[in-house]
Structure formats: C-alpha cells, structure tokens
Design a protein around this motif. Structure first.
Motif, PDB file in Angstrom:
ATOM      1  N   GLU A 118      13.242 -35.369  45.406  1.00  0.00           N
ATOM      2  CA  GLU A 118      13.345 -36.169  44.190  1.00  0.00           C
ATOM      3  C   GLU A 118      12.018 -36.220  43.437  1.00  0.00           C
ATOM      4  OE1 GLU A 118      16.699 -39.387  45.760  1.00  0.00           O
ATOM      5  OE2 GLU A 118      14.561 -39.778  46.062  1.00  0.00           O
ATOM      6  N   ILE A 119      10.931 -36.336  44.172  1.00  0.00           N
ATOM      7  CA  ILE A 119       9.614 -36.420  43.542  1.00  0.00           C
ATOM      8  C   ILE A 119       9.275 -35.122  42.820  1.00  0.00           C
ATOM      9  CG2 ILE A 119       7.138 -36.604  44.028  1.00  0.00           C
ATOM     10  CD1 ILE A 119       7.936 -38.550  46.326  1.00  0.00           C
ATOM     11  N   VAL A 120       9.524 -33.998  43.450  1.00  0.00           N
ATOM     12  CA  VAL A 120       9.258 -32.707  42.808  1.00  0.00           C
ATOM     13  C   VAL A 120      10.155 -32.525  41.588  1.00  0.00           C
ATOM     14  CG1 VAL A 120       9.412 -30.210  43.103  1.00  0.00           C
ATOM     15  CG2 VAL A 120       8.379 -31.622  44.894  1.00  0.00           C
ATOM     16  N   HIS A 121      11.414 -32.919  41.696  1.00  0.00           N
ATOM     17  CA  HIS A 121      12.345 -32.806  40.565  1.00  0.00           C
ATOM     18  C   HIS A 121      11.843 -33.633  39.384  1.00  0.00           C
ATOM     19  CE1 HIS A 121      15.977 -32.161  38.365  1.00  0.00           C
ATOM     20  NE2 HIS A 121      16.441 -33.390  38.525  1.00  0.00           N
ATOM     21  N   ALA A 122      11.422 -34.863  39.653  1.00  0.00           N
ATOM     22  CA  ALA A 122      10.914 -35.724  38.580  1.00  0.00           C
ATOM     23  C   ALA A 122       9.694 -35.111  37.913  1.00  0.00           C
ATOM     24  CB  ALA A 122      10.570 -37.100  39.144  1.00  0.00           C
ATOM     25  N   THR A 123       8.821 -34.537  38.707  1.00  0.00           N
ATOM     26  CA  THR A 123       7.613 -33.918  38.167  1.00  0.00           C
ATOM     27  C   THR A 123       7.958 -32.733  37.272  1.00  0.00           C
ATOM     28  OG1 THR A 123       6.365 -34.596  40.122  1.00  0.00           O
ATOM     29  CG2 THR A 123       5.424 -32.846  38.785  1.00  0.00           C
ATOM     30  N   ARG A 124       8.892 -31.930  37.707  1.00  0.00           N
ATOM     31  CA  ARG A 124       9.280 -30.760  36.919  1.00  0.00           C
ATOM     32  C   ARG A 124       9.974 -31.143  35.613  1.00  0.00           C
ATOM     33  NH1 ARG A 124      11.359 -26.924  41.971  1.00  0.00           N
ATOM     34  NH2 ARG A 124       9.262 -26.266  42.591  1.00  0.00           N
ATOM     35  N   LEU A 125      10.581 -32.334  35.589  1.00  0.00           N
ATOM     36  CA  LEU A 125      11.204 -32.812  34.355  1.00  0.00           C
ATOM     37  C   LEU A 125      10.197 -33.428  33.390  1.00  0.00           C
ATOM     38  CD1 LEU A 125      14.490 -34.439  35.750  1.00  0.00           C
ATOM     39  CD2 LEU A 125      14.297 -32.323  34.417  1.00  0.00           C
ATOM     40  N   GLY A 126       8.942 -33.590  33.828  1.00  0.00           N
ATOM     41  CA  GLY A 126       7.906 -34.069  32.918  1.00  0.00           C
ATOM     42  C   GLY A 126       7.404 -35.468  33.155  1.00  0.00           C
ATOM     43  N   ALA A 127       7.632 -36.025  34.337  1.00  0.00           N
ATOM     44  CA  ALA A 127       7.143 -37.371  34.626  1.00  0.00           C
ATOM     45  C   ALA A 127       5.627 -37.446  34.520  1.00  0.00           C
ATOM     46  CB  ALA A 127       7.578 -37.785  36.034  1.00  0.00           C
ATOM     47  N   ASP A 128       5.129 -38.535  33.954  1.00  0.00           N
ATOM     48  CA  ASP A 128       3.684 -38.769  33.911  1.00  0.00           C
ATOM     49  C   ASP A 128       3.176 -39.219  35.275  1.00  0.00           C
ATOM     50  OD1 ASP A 128       2.948 -38.458  30.954  1.00  0.00           O
ATOM     51  OD2 ASP A 128       4.695 -39.762  30.887  1.00  0.00           O
TER      52      ASP A 128
END
Length: 205
Positions: A118-128
C-alpha cells in the motif's frame, strides 16, 4: 502547497488532529497550541462542522500555517475541503481518484497505508507523504522494518500517538507524527494541554 508540505512536516514534526470539535473550539485550541509552537493542524471530516472549522482556521492562520482536511474519503470531499481553505488532505486509505483530484487542485496529499504494498502504491500515485495508520497497535518497531526496504519514503505515523510514541517513531526515521486525543485530552484544562504540548514538542526535537 504540495511541494511545500514535506518540508513543513520535516521542520515542525507534529501535526495536531481535530476530530468533531466545533469551529470555535478549534480556534481556541489552535491559539493555545500555536503559542506553544505547534504549526501543523488537520481537521477531520465526518463529525461536527469540519468545513466551517477549516475555513475559520484558514482565515485566521492560513497566511502562516497550512490547514489540512483529514479523513478525506472521496474526490468530492477533496473539492469541498479546498473550497473551505484546506491546503492539504489526509486520508485513511489509498484512493487514486482522491489523490488525482488533490494534485489537480494543487493540494498536498497524505494517503493512509499500512502494508509495504500500500505504501509503495501511494507513493507511485504521487503522495507527498504516506500516513502509516494505525501505528499504536504495532508500535514504532514496525516503522524500523518498513524503513529497511523503503528508506526514501517519507512517513507520517498516526493512530494512538502521544509524546512518548512520537519520540520513538521519529527515532525510527518518520518524517512526522499526527497526534489527536492523546494530546488534546480535556480541552477544558488549558494548563494540562499546554504541558502536554510542551512534552510533545520536546519529543520532536
């Protein structure tokens, strides 16, 4: 705000989370906490008058302090939060439509995640930043395990965080912590709140 959010979190470390307090009470609490040195605030959606509280805080403190909206569940929530004056949003989950709307509106975005996937997915979607939630049940040692394979992902630990756990989370490499009831306690006791705010700030230094 999107490009500035991480630097603000790294500078100030502690984000206060309001949940269900009326707008007037949020203003009173923020005045006291601002005097003590806290500079990041989030108003969660869903209970009370969150959009009124966001607007009141943004009007009084927005020139200096970024006010965020929390528990943002839908793209429509993002738009309403932006209209109210929020400069960043925080979610309990990872939702591509929510992140896209926040980015389109120039807002910082902090989706909530727990597992490495989930963390990697969020990062790839552009999370700050990525909110690790809830951290309370597993403790700061979980962050140490996450930072091993994910050393460059900025994390915000929330859920059951008080001064002691905040110190532990930051020692494990978190960018910052989100603190709610463990800090606010009884809002009718300002001296106790000031003392706990000072404990929290001492833990972040």
């Amino acid at each position: 705000m999107a490009n500035d959010l991480l630097s603000r979190v790294l500078e100030h470390r502690a984000m206060v989370i309001y949940r269900g307090q009326p707008a007037g009470q949020c203003l009173e609490l923020t005045e006291l906490l601002h005097e003590e040195g806290i500079r990041l605030f989030e108003v969660t959606l869903g209970r009370g008058e969150p959009f009124a509280a966001i607007t009141a805080l943004a009007e009084k403190y927005g020139h200096e302090i970024p006010i965020g909206a929390g528990t943002v569940m839908t793209a429509d929530d993002v738009s309403r939060a932006a209209d109210a004056g929020a400069r960043f949003i925080v979610c309990p989950h990872v939702d591509e439509a929510v992140i896209e709307r926040a980015k389109a509106l120039g807002l910082g975005v902090v989706p909530g995640a727990f597992t490495p996937t989930e963390i990697v997915h969020a990062t790839r979607l552009g999370a700050d930043l990525v909110k690790v939630f809830p951290i309370g049940p597993v403790g700061a040692g979980y962050l140490r395990q996450l930072k091993g394979p994910l050393p460059d992902v900025p994390l915000l630990a929330t859920g059951g965080v008080g001064a002691d756990l905040a110190r532990e989370c930051l020692a494990e490499g978190c960018a910052g912590v989100g603190v709610g009831v463990q800090l606010l306690g009884d809002p009718a006791a300002p001296d106790a709140l000031r003392a706990e705010a000072r404990r929290l700030l001492a833990a972040t230094r």
